[in-house]
Design an enzyme around this catalytic site. Structure first.
Site, PDB file in Angstrom:
ATOM      1  N   LYS A  35      60.215  24.186  47.498  1.00 28.91           N
ATOM      2  CA  LYS A  35      59.656  25.526  47.276  1.00 28.91           C
ATOM      3  C   LYS A  35      58.338  25.705  48.035  1.00 28.91           C
ATOM      4  CE  LYS A  35      61.862  26.015  42.779  1.00 28.91           C
ATOM      5  NZ  LYS A  35      62.956  26.817  43.268  1.00 28.91           N
ATOM      6  N   CYS A  36      58.340  25.273  49.263  1.00 32.18           N
ATOM      7  CA  CYS A  36      57.141  25.261  50.101  1.00 32.18           C
ATOM      8  C   CYS A  36      57.393  26.149  51.317  1.00 32.18           C
ATOM      9  CB  CYS A  36      56.882  23.809  50.530  1.00 32.18           C
ATOM     10  SG  CYS A  36      55.533  23.568  51.702  1.00 32.18           S
ATOM     11  N   GLY A  37      56.342  26.695  51.856  1.00 31.07           N
ATOM     12  CA  GLY A  37      56.471  27.456  53.087  1.00 31.07           C
ATOM     13  C   GLY A  37      57.004  26.625  54.240  1.00 31.07           C
TER      14      GLY A  37
END
Length: 159
Positions: A35-37
């Site tokens: 759930k990271c850029g």
């Protein structure tokens, strides 16, 4: 720990292991998050895996929830996410702490053997390149994408 191969890790399936089965291979060790850029880097990591696996590159993904809680899922959820969204076939391991008091011994070894031993892992998708002899030969910022010329050249040289 005198060598990286002696470090105890836990496989995605929950089994205790060491990295000794990877002796003689070139390793790219990455702390990953869903759930990271930077999560789209999974696609590039899998592309590297496909491009160089037959020449001896092994990519090892270690999920970590250390950075802004960006890997909250269970191992089963992480594996499903990686498979469904990015077709990941490289090896994933159980979650670890890459920083802090509970930092996994692998990340203690990686950071202390790097050219920046006093610098902790800065974010998700930091990359550590290990040569066939088990030495750390490169540390790459999370901003260095998997197809970056510098990283690819370092992998090719190590192979």
């Amino acid at each position: 720990m005198s060598t990286i191969y002696e470090i105890n890790v836990t496989t995605a399936g929950g089994e205790s292991a060491t990295l000794s089965p990877y002796k003689g291979e070139v390793l790219l060790i990455v702390n990953v998050a869903s759930k990271c850029g930077l999560t789209p880097q999974y696609e590039g990591l899998e592309a590297l895996n496909k491009q160089f696996k037959d020449r001896g590159l092994r990519i090892l993904g270690f999920p970590s929830n250390d950075f802004a809680g960006q890997e909250p899922g269970t191992m089963e959820e992480i594996q499903a996410f990686c498979s469904i969204n990015y077709g990941v076939t490289f090896d994933l391991f159980q979650k670890v702490h890459a920083i802090g008091e509970e930092r996994h011994p692998l990340y203690t070894w990686l950071t202390t053997h790097s050219d920046q031993p006093e610098t902790e892992v800065t974010w998700n998708f930091e990359k550590f390149l290990i040569g066939r002899d088990g030495s750390l030969i490169g540390r790459f910022s999370p901003k260095v994408v998997p197809n970056d010329e510098t990283l690819v050249a370092a992998i090719e040289q190590a192979l």
